[in-house]
Design a protein around this motif. Structure first.
Motif, short mmCIF file in Angstrom:
data_model
loop_
_atom_site.label_atom_id
_atom_site.label_comp_id
_atom_site.label_asym_id
_atom_site.label_seq_id
_atom_site.Cartn_x
_atom_site.Cartn_y
_atom_site.Cartn_z
N THR A 173 0.70 -1.52 0.04
CA THR A 173 -0.10 0.32 0.15
C THR A 173 0.77 1.36 -0.39
O THR A 173 -0.03 2.26 0.52
N SER A 174 2.03 0.74 -0.44
CA SER A 174 2.59 2.22 -0.35
C SER A 174 2.98 3.32 0.38
O SER A 174 4.60 3.82 0.71
N VAL A 227 -8.22 -8.16 6.50
CA VAL A 227 -8.45 -5.85 6.35
C VAL A 227 -7.86 -6.03 4.86
O VAL A 227 -6.89 -6.74 4.43
N GLU A 228 -8.92 -5.20 4.18
CA GLU A 228 -9.21 -5.05 3.29
C GLU A 228 -9.07 -3.36 2.54
O GLU A 228 -9.43 -2.57 3.80
N ILE A 229 -8.38 -3.55 2.12
CA ILE A 229 -8.05 -1.71 1.40
C ILE A 229 -7.63 -1.59 -0.16
O ILE A 229 -7.46 -2.45 -0.83
N TRP A 269 -10.00 -5.36 -3.57
CA TRP A 269 -9.79 -4.88 -2.54
C TRP A 269 -7.92 -5.43 -2.71
O TRP A 269 -8.54 -6.53 -2.51
N PHE A 270 -7.59 -4.62 -1.74
CA PHE A 270 -5.92 -5.74 -1.56
C PHE A 270 -6.58 -6.78 0.26
O PHE A 270 -6.89 -5.65 0.59
N ARG A 271 -5.99 -7.75 -0.41
CA ARG A 271 -6.32 -7.93 1.30
C ARG A 271 -4.53 -8.34 1.78
O ARG A 271 -3.84 -8.79 1.52
N SER A 272 -4.97 -7.63 2.59
CA SER A 272 -3.42 -7.75 3.88
C SER A 272 -3.19 -8.55 4.23
O SER A 272 -1.97 -8.80 4.95
N GLY A 273 -3.57 -9.93 4.26
CA GLY A 273 -3.69 -10.51 5.24
C GLY A 273 -3.41 -10.64 7.36
O GLY A 273 -3.47 -11.50 7.74
N ASP A 274 -3.69 -9.94 7.40
CA ASP A 274 -3.88 -8.95 8.50
C ASP A 274 -5.87 -9.42 9.52
O ASP A 274 -6.42 -9.05 8.46
#
Length: 503
Positions: free
Chosen positions: A305-306, A351-353, A378-383
């Motif tokens: 996420t930069s 958590v997704e972003i 959505w990006f899957r954070s894995g958290d």
């Protein structure tokens, strides 16, 4: 908005603020005009060495003007910048260079021998040598040579390597748009202004220091004081000497400054913004800084996420203690249950972003990239985490078991894979255990075949030279059996709980 990539930033700054200090390094002061000219000429030199648009240029070195001029030089000619973590072992460096397809690696002069050993098949040039080439090339420059290569905002700008759960570092591809929007998020949520003087004590090869430290400062036209490495007494001296207003770090660096003998005597009155990432700020650090009238902005994010995803303002540090904050201004966050439904308030899920700061994908790994995103993008954070009634995010657990030690990410899988090669080891689990100085450190919990033994020194000796030293286990614990789920996965939370009394 006209967005033609970060290669356009310095020419625009040269137009607006040519005489303003951009970088301070020791006694050297580099203006925006000088910075822009140097980056353009270095870009011309890289082009002369055969680097074409879309090809990768790696950099190996600590914080210095070289790091940033090479990054902008690469962007100037449409190339992709690959910063290399200087703490990596030679095999890890070789993997980053090979995987990224680096056309050339620029390195600090002192790293010449290390680069020759780690990158024998890659074209190598020292930063000083490249500067000499740029000076000679400059004689034949035309105005067109100094113009940045036209770059699409969605083109790759950098590849940042992050340790993978499968044991091999993956290259997260960040676009020019990603880096621009994470800088804008930082400027808005951390109130970066052109009069700021930012002290850079964390390595620029980390995405947090680059994406949320250096780039917002340069985009806004502020001044950055570069430190080649962190030393708490020197950092305190730089704050007082330069009237530093902005400082970013991790809990360990802030604790080391507060513990330094010069802490009480140092004039910190210029400081206005302290940002802390890597892990939550412990109570003892909050207290030490609040006694000096200082408070923290905290946040959460990752390379993909930069890295910024959320931020917690100083005003909410105590009221929402334990939270990582609200989504950044141009970013959205949600929590999704295992069954795919959006979680209710207070309900734990993944958590997704989403947002313009979310990466393009993993370099050369289409399957891993596809797995990292949901069907709706959505990006899957894995958290694992949850949102409270006010929309503040709380992280409940790390689904991927990542260890954060002094701000460095350690993925257990790559350590476990190598420990499994030791004769006699029948099972291994690497876990993070609490540590007063580093927040947490890796421990290896192993089972051994009959008659075999393993101690910490032997395990570290086996790993030394293969992994960065910060990844080496600080302790090895031999057990009769590792606790596992019905599917055979090690219950790491149970391991941490059972060993807590031995810390």
């Amino acid at each position: 908005m006209r967005d033609e990539g970060i290669g356009r930033w310095l020419p625009r700054r040269r137009l607006k603020d040519p005489a303003k200090p951009a970088l301070v390094f020791g006694d050297e002061v580099i203006t925006y005009g000088e910075f822009a000219d140097t980056a353009a000429r270095l870009g011309t030199a890289l082009r002369a060495r055969g680097v074409a648009p879309g090809e990768s240029v790696a950099f190996f070195g600590e914080n210095s003007p070289h790091f940033l001029t090479v990054m902008f030089a690469a962007s100037h000619i449409g190339a992709v910048f690959v910063p290399v973590n200087t703490r990596l072992a030679p095999p890890e460096i070789a993997h980053v260079l090979a995987d990224s397809g680096a056309r050339v690696v620029v390195h600090e002069p002192a790293a010449a021998e290390r680069m020759a050993a780690a990158a024998p098949g890659v074209a190598r040039v020292s930063a000083d040598e490249l500067a000499g080439i740029a000076a000679s090339v400059a004689e034949g420059e035309t105005p067109a040579d100094l113009e940045p290569h036209p770059t699409d905002a969605d083109a790759p700008a950098a590849i940042i390597y992050t340790s993978g759960t499968t044991g091999r570092a993956k290259g997260a591809v960040l676009s020019h748009r990603n880096l621009t929007w994470v800088a804008l998020n930082t400027i808005i949520d951390y109130d970066v202004v052109s009069s700021d003087i930012a002290l850079m004590i964390s390595p620029l090869f980390h995405v947090a220091s680059l994406g949320m430290g250096a780039l917002p400062v340069l985009l806004k036209g502020a001044t950055m004081v570069l430190e080649p490495g962190f030393e708490p007494g020197r950092a305190l001296g730089q704050i007082a000497r330069h009237g530093v207003t902005m400082l970013s770090g991790v809990p360990t660096t802030y604790q080391m400054m507060a513990d330094h003998p010069e802490w009480a005597a140092t004039d910190l009155s210029s400081l206005r913004k302290l940002t802390c990432g890597g892990s939550a700020v412990p109570e003892r650090i909050l207290n030490a800084y609040e006694l000096r009238g200082l408070s923290f902005s905290q946040g959460y994010g990752m390379t993909e996420t930069s890295p910024g995803a959320t931020s917690l303002s100083p005003a909410m540090t105590r009221r929402k203690q334990g939270s990582v904050g609200l989504p950044h201004f141009f970013t959205d966050v949600r929590v999704r249950r295992e069954d795919g439904r959006i979680a209710d308030t207070g309900e734990i899920g993944e958590v997704e972003i989403t947002g313009p700061n979310v990466f393009l994908g993993y370099h050369g790994l289409p399957e891993a990239t596809a797995a990292a995103f949901t069907d709706d993008g959505w990006f899957r954070s894995g958290d694992l985490g949850y949102l409270d009634g006010d929309g503040y995010l709380f992280i409940a657990d790390r689904l991927k078991d990542m260890i954060i030690s002094g701000g460095e990410n350690i993925y257990p899988a790559e350590v476990e894979n190598l420990l499994s090669d030791i004769p006699g080891v029948s099972g291994v689990a690497v876990i993070g255990m609490p540590d007063e100085q580093w927040g947490e450190v890796p421990w290896a919990v192993v089972t051994m075949r009959d008659g075999k033994s393993l101690d910490t020194a032997a395990a570290r000796a086996h790993l030394d030279g293969r992994l960065a030293r910060f990844k080496l286990p600080k302790r090895v614990v031999v057990v009769d059996e590792l606790p596992r789920t019905a599917s055979g996965k090690v219950r790491k939370a149970q391991l941490r709980e059972s060993l807590a009394s031995t810390v």
